[in-house]
Design a protein around this motif. Structure first.
Motif, PDB file in Angstrom:
ATOM      1  N   CYS A 287       0.865  -1.183   0.000  1.00 22.25           N
ATOM      2  CA  CYS A 287       0.000   0.000   0.000  1.00 22.25           C
ATOM      3  C   CYS A 287       0.898   1.228   0.000  1.00 22.25           C
TER       4      CYS A 287
ATOM      5  N   TRP B 251       0.962   3.572   1.997  1.00 24.23           N
ATOM      6  CA  TRP B 251       1.191   4.174   3.304  1.00 24.23           C
ATOM      7  C   TRP B 251       2.173   3.355   4.127  1.00 24.23           C
TER       8      TRP B 251
ATOM      9  N   CYS C 250      -3.891   1.356  -1.497  1.00 24.20           N
ATOM     10  CA  CYS C 250      -4.225   0.554  -0.315  1.00 24.20           C
ATOM     11  C   CYS C 250      -4.077  -0.906  -0.709  1.00 24.20           C
ATOM     12  N   SER C 251      -3.774  -1.737   0.265  1.00 26.23           N
ATOM     13  CA  SER C 251      -3.676  -3.169  -0.049  1.00 26.23           C
ATOM     14  C   SER C 251      -5.023  -3.689  -0.550  1.00 26.23           C
TER      15      SER C 251
ATOM     16  N   CYS D  47      -0.897  -2.093   5.655  1.00 29.77           N
ATOM     17  CA  CYS D  47      -0.833  -1.661   7.047  1.00 29.77           C
ATOM     18  C   CYS D  47      -1.408  -2.760   7.938  1.00 29.77           C
TER      19      CYS D  47
ATOM     20  N   CYS E 297      -5.122   0.639   8.779  1.00 30.88           N
ATOM     21  CA  CYS E 297      -5.318   0.985   7.368  1.00 30.88           C
ATOM     22  C   CYS E 297      -5.720   2.454   7.261  1.00 30.88           C
ATOM     23  N   HIS E 298      -5.113   3.155   6.332  1.00 27.86           N
ATOM     24  CA  HIS E 298      -5.412   4.576   6.175  1.00 27.86           C
ATOM     25  C   HIS E 298      -6.775   4.796   5.543  1.00 27.86           C
TER      26      HIS E 298
HETATM   27 FE1  FES Z   1      -2.237   0.431   3.996  1.00 32.97          FE
HETATM   28 FE2  FES Z   1      -4.948   0.240   3.491  1.00 32.97          FE
HETATM   29  S1  FES Z   1      -3.517  -1.316   3.893  1.00 32.97           S
HETATM   30  S2  FES Z   1      -3.675   1.959   3.410  1.00 32.97           S
END
Ligand code: FES
Length: 760
Positions: free
Chosen positions: A623, A625, A652-653, A677, A682-683
C-alpha cells in the motif's frame, strides 16, 4: 554554477549532471512532434507516449551500489522512451531545470524519475512537470534507492539488474498514465469543533480569532474537559480552574463562537467543504453547515481493575482519583505512599507508553510531599520518561525533596497486598539485586489514557480511522500529524494519543490552522485519485457500496435497474471497490487495471531459470502508506535483503485485485507478497479487512488450481517496521527457493480482452 539541492538526503554541492553523463537524447530517439519547443503536450491525452527517463546518482547513494550509466542506457531502449539521461541529483535545482527543459525540447508527454522514493520527492517532480506544462499525473517514479541500492549494497550486478527492471516497470506504467483533473470544491467558511477541553477550546478560539464561524460542541454541561478534574498543572503549577475561567471568558466574548454545552453530535453528513451537522442540545436539535471539522474529544484514564489490588483493596487509587482528592482536600494524612508507574501500559493492558504519567506521578508526589512533609514517598517505575527541560527540573526537585525512585523489572512487577489495616508493596529492586517491601497507606497507580466509547462512536460517524491503540489515527505521523486521510477533518489533543496540556495546545493550533487554510481559499482541489464507475458495465450487484469504508458509493436506479454511483468528493481512492467489482466496471484513477497490469507484465519478462541458476522472481504489492514506507525504512536503515523482489505500489492493499495476483504468477513470478498496514491501521479505515479476506480466498483458489498456496504470502508492515519488511522478503524468497520455479500450466486461462488491450 553549483546546483542547489532542493530536498533529499546526501545533498552535495556541484552540478546535478555528472561530467560523464550521457545527457541528451537516446539512440532510438523518435522525432519530436511539430509543437516541440513551442507548446508542450499538456495532457498526453490521445498522443503517442513520449517518455523521458531521468536516472539519479543521488551522489553515491545510488551510483555507489549499482551502475547508473548502464541503467540509463537501458532506459533508452525501452518502448516509448524518447529521452533518457542521468543526474548527480535529479532533485537539485539544475536537475529540476533539466526535467523542465527536456519536456519542452523533446516534446515529452510523460516523465519517469528513477531515484529515491515518491514518499518524499514525488510532489517536487510533479511540480516540475506542471511548471513545464505537463499534467502532474503523467509523472511516474522508479524507487531505485530506498528499495534497491540501499538494500542490495553488496550485490552490484543484481542491484543494477533490479534497477533496470524497476525502470522498465515504471516506463510500462507511465505509457498508460492519463492526465487527471482534480476536483474543485467550494468550502463553507465555518468549522465544527467537537469537544471543549483544552484542545477544543484552543482550536475554536484560534479559528474564530481568524474571523471564521465556529460551532463548539461539548457533551458535558461545562467546558474544560479533563482539566476540571486536575489539582494543578505542570510545568507552571497553575490552577486549572483559573485556566478554564480564562478560556470560557474568551469563548463567550468571541462573536464568532457558538458554544453548545450538554450537547451531542447527532448526525453529520456531506464531505470536505460541505458538512451538514445536527447537534442535539437539551430538547432541541440544531442543524448547520460547516466546511471543516476538528476532533478534540479527549480521552479518559483507564481504570486498572484487577491490577495491584485496584477495585479490591481500599487505599489503591489512580492518579486521576488522587488529583480529585488533592483538589477537594480530602486526604486526611498519609505516612507512606507508593506510586506505581506504567500501571496497565507498556504491555500490561495496553501496548503503548502513556508518555505523560511519569510526569503526572512526579507532580502529584511533590504535591503530597508539600502537604505531608514527613511522608515517605516512593515512585516505582519502569524507566522515568520526563521529556523537556522543565519536566526534568521537576524530577530533580522531587529527588531533592526526598522522593525515592526505584526501578522495577517489568517481568516481575510489584505486588500490592493488604497488611492489617494498611497496604504492603513488594518488588524486586534490580539495582540492589534484592526484594524490597514498602508499607503504604496509599498506593497510587499511574494508569494510561485510553480512548472513550464516545470517541469510537464518533470515529464511525465521521468514517475516520482509529489505530491499534484505538486512538484517532492521523494520516501520517510526521508529514500530516493533525490530518485524517479524510479531507477536511482534523484531530488534536488526547483524542489522538496521550499528551500533556502544552502539547495539546500546540497541536490544537496546528489543527486550527489546517482547518482555516482551505476556508481562507474558499475552494480547494482534492486528489484526483478516486474510483470511477462505468454504468454501462455495472450489473448493480452493490458489492462496491458494501465494501466502501467512506460511504462514497450509492446504488441509484437507472433505466429500471440499480447501478453504482460514486461520490468523487467522498471517495478517497483506496480501490477496495474496484478490486472487488465482478465486471471491472469500476476503476481507480491513476491506479487503473491496465496501468498496474502493465507494471506486472514488465516485472519479469522471462520465467526464472530452472536448475542451478534458479533465482526466484518475487512480486510484492504494497500500500502507499505503511508497507511501502516500511520497505523504504528498510532502505534508510540499510537492512539488506535478497534482490529477488520487485515492488508495485497501490494506494491501499485493498486495491490488490485477485486478478493481479494471478496475472503476476502467469507473468513469471514464482511467489507473490501482498502487504499493507496492520489491521486497524489501514489509512482507509477498515479497507484492509478486504485484503485479508481476498488473501485467504486466493490461497484456497491457488490450491484448487494446483499451485502451492505457500507461493502467496501476506505481511502486515508498519512504517516503522523496516526490519520486518526485510524479513518478509527473506521469508518469501526462501519459500520460492524451496518450491522451485512455478509450473504455470494451471494458469493458462484466457486473458481478459480488456487487459490485453490496455497492457501492451
Ligand atoms: Fe495500507 Fe490500506 S492497507 S492503506
Amino acid at each position: 554554477m553549483a546546483g542547489k539541492k532542493a530536498a533529499g538526503e546526501g545533498a552535495a554541492a556541484g552540478s546535478s549532471t555528472p561530467e560523464t553523463s550521457t545527457t541528451g537524447s537516446s539512440d532510438n530517439e523518435k522525432p519530436a512532434p511539430d509543437n516541440v519547443g513551442a507548446t508542450v503536450a499538456s495532457t498526453g491525452n490521445g498522443e503517442e507516449p513520449r517518455i523521458g527517463v531521468f536516472v539519479c546518482h543521488c551522489g553515491v547513494n545510488i551510483a555507489g551500489f549499482l551502475d547508473v550509466e548502464e541503467v540509463t542506457e537501458y532506459a533508452k531502449t525501452l518502448p516509448d522512451v524518447v529521452f533518457a539521461t542521468r543526474n548527480l541529483y535529479t532533485c537539485a535545482e539544475d536537475g529540476i531545470t533539466a526535467i523542465k527543459d527536456a519536456i519542452v525540447e523533446h516534446g515529452l508527454n510523460r516523465v519517469v524519475v528513477a531515484s529515491c522514493t515518491p514518499r518524499t520527492h514525488e510532489p517536487l517532480f510533479r511540480d516540475a512537470c506542471e511548471e513545464a506544462g505537463l499534467n502532474k499525473y503523467l509523472f511516474e517514479f522508479a524507487n531505485i534507492r530506498d528499495q534497491c541500492s540501499w538494500v542490495h549494497m553488496h550485490e552490484w550486478d543484481r542491484a543494477t539488474a533490479k534497477a533496470k527492471d524497476l525502470v522498465r516497470m515504471s516506463v510500462a506504467r507511465a505509457s498508460l498514465l492519463q492526465p487527471l483533473d482534480e476536483i474543485s470544491i467550494d468550502i463553507h467558511p465555518a468549522s465544527l469543533v467537537i469537544g471543549a477541553g483544552i484542545a477544543g477550546m484552543t482550536a475554536a478560539l484560534a479559528i474564530a480569532d481568524q474571523g471564521f464561524e465556529v460551532h463548539l460542541v461539548e457533551k458535558e454541561a461545562e467546558v474544560g474537559g479533563a482539566l476540571r478534574s486536575l489539582a494543578s498543572l505542570y510545568p507552571t503549577d497553575t490552577d486549572p480552574a483559573q485556566v478554564i475561567t480564562r478560556y470560557l471568558e474568551r469563548l463567550q466574548a468571541n462573536p464568532n463562537i457558538r458554544l453548545y454545552t450538554g450537547a451531542t453530535l447527532k448526525a453529520i453528513s456531506g464531505y470536505f467543504g460541505n458538512f451538514d451537522v445536527t447537534v442535539s442540545a437539551g430538547d432541541r436539535d440544531e442543524t448547520f453547515k460547516v466546511g471543516t471539522v476538528v476532533v478534540a474529544t479527549g480521552s479518559e484514564e483507564m481504570k486498572p481493575d484487577g491490577l495491584y489490588g485496584f477495585g479490591e483493596l481500599p487505599g489503591v487509587v489512580t492518579q486521576g482519583q488522587l488529583e480529585m482528592m488533592l483538589k477537594e482536600d480530602r486526604l486526611g494524612g498519609v505516612d507512606d505512599v507508593v506510586v506505581i508507574s506504567c500501571a496497565g501500559s507498556r504491555g500490561q493492558r495496553v501496548s503503548y507508553c502513556n508518555r505523560i504519567c511519569c510526569m503526572v506521578g512526579i507532580k502529584n508526589a511533590i504535591a503530597l510531599k508539600e502537604r505531608f512533609p514527613g511522608a515517605n514517598i516512593s515512585i516505582l517505575h519502569n524507566d522515568v520518561e520526563v521529556y523537556g527541560v522543565r519536566q526534568e527540573e521537576w524530577y530533580t526537585r522531587a529527588r531533592s525533596m526526598g522522593i525515592r525512585f526505584r526501578k522495577f523489572n517489568p517481568e516481575m512487577r510489584p505486588e500490592v497486598v493488604r497488611d492489617g489495616d494498611r497496604l504492603k508493596v513488594s518488588m524486586r529492586f534490580d539495582l540492589m539485586q534484592r526484594e524490597v517491601v514498602l508499607p503504604a497507606d496509599l498506593v497510587v497507580l499511574s494508569s494510561p489514557q485510553v480512548q472513550t466509547q464516545g470517541g469510537l462512536d464518533l470515529a464511525k460517524m465521521l468514517r475516520v480511522p482509529v489505530g491499534q491503540d484505538r486512538f484517532f489515527f492521523e494520516a501520517h505521523v510526521k508529514l500530516r500529524p493533525v490530518d485524517f486521510a479524510t479531507d477536511g477533518i482534523y484531530v488534536c489533543g488526547t483524542a489522538q494519543g496521550p499528551k500533556d496540556v502544552p502539547e495539546s495546545i500546540a497541536q490544537a493550533h496546528a489543527a486550527a490552522s489546517h482547518a482555516v487554510n482551505p476556508m481562507r481559499k474558499l475552494t480547494v482541489s482534492t486528489e484526483a485519485i478516486t474510483s470511477r464507475v462505468d454504468p454501462s458495465s455495472c450489473i448493480g450487484c452493490g458489492f462496491c457500496a458494501w465494501v466502501c469504508p467512506f460511504g462514497a458509493v450509492e446504488m441509484v436506479a437507472r433505466d429500471g435497474a440499480w447501478v453504482s454511483s460514486i461520490n468523487a468528493a467522498l471517495c478517497k481512492g483506496c480501490g477496495a471497490c474496484a478490486a472487488g467489482c465482478p465486471t471491472l466496471a469500476i476503476t481507480t484513477q491513476h491506479f487503473t487495471e491496465d496501468q498496474t497490469l502493465a507494471a506486472i507484465k514488465a516485472a519479469f519478462p522471462e520465467p526464472s531459470e530452472p536448475g542451478d541458476d534458479y533465482y526466484p522472481q518475487v512480486l510484492a504489492f504494497t500500500c502507499n502508506w505503511c508497507s511501502y514506507a516500511g520497505a523504504d525504512l528498510a532502505g534508510v536503515s540499510r537492512f539488506q535483503y535478497p534482490a529477488n523482489v520487485r515492488i508495485i505500489r497501490l494506494m491501499c492493499s485493498a486495491r490488490i485485485d485477485p486478478l493481479y495476483v494471478l496475472e503476476a504468477f502467469r507473468h513469471n513470478a514464482d511467489a507473490v507478497l501482498m502487504s499493507g498496514c496492520h489491521i486497524g491501521d489501514c489509512h482507509y479505515i477498515s479497507a484492509n479487512l478486504m485484503t485479508e479476506a481476498r488473501f485467504f480466498a486466493l490461497k484456497d483458489y491457488l490450491a484448487a488450481l494446483g499451485v502451492d498456496p505457500e507461493r502467496l504470502q501476506l505481511a502486515w508492515i508498519s512504517a516503522a517496521e523496516g526490519e520486518k519488511w526485510a524479513e518478509a522478503v527473506r521469508n518469501i524468497v526462501e519459500i520460492a527457493q524451496r518450491l522451485g520455479p512455478l509450473d504455470k500450466t494451471p494458469l493458462r486461462y484466457k486473458e481478459s480482452e480488456r487487459f490485453k488491450a490496455g497492457a501492451r
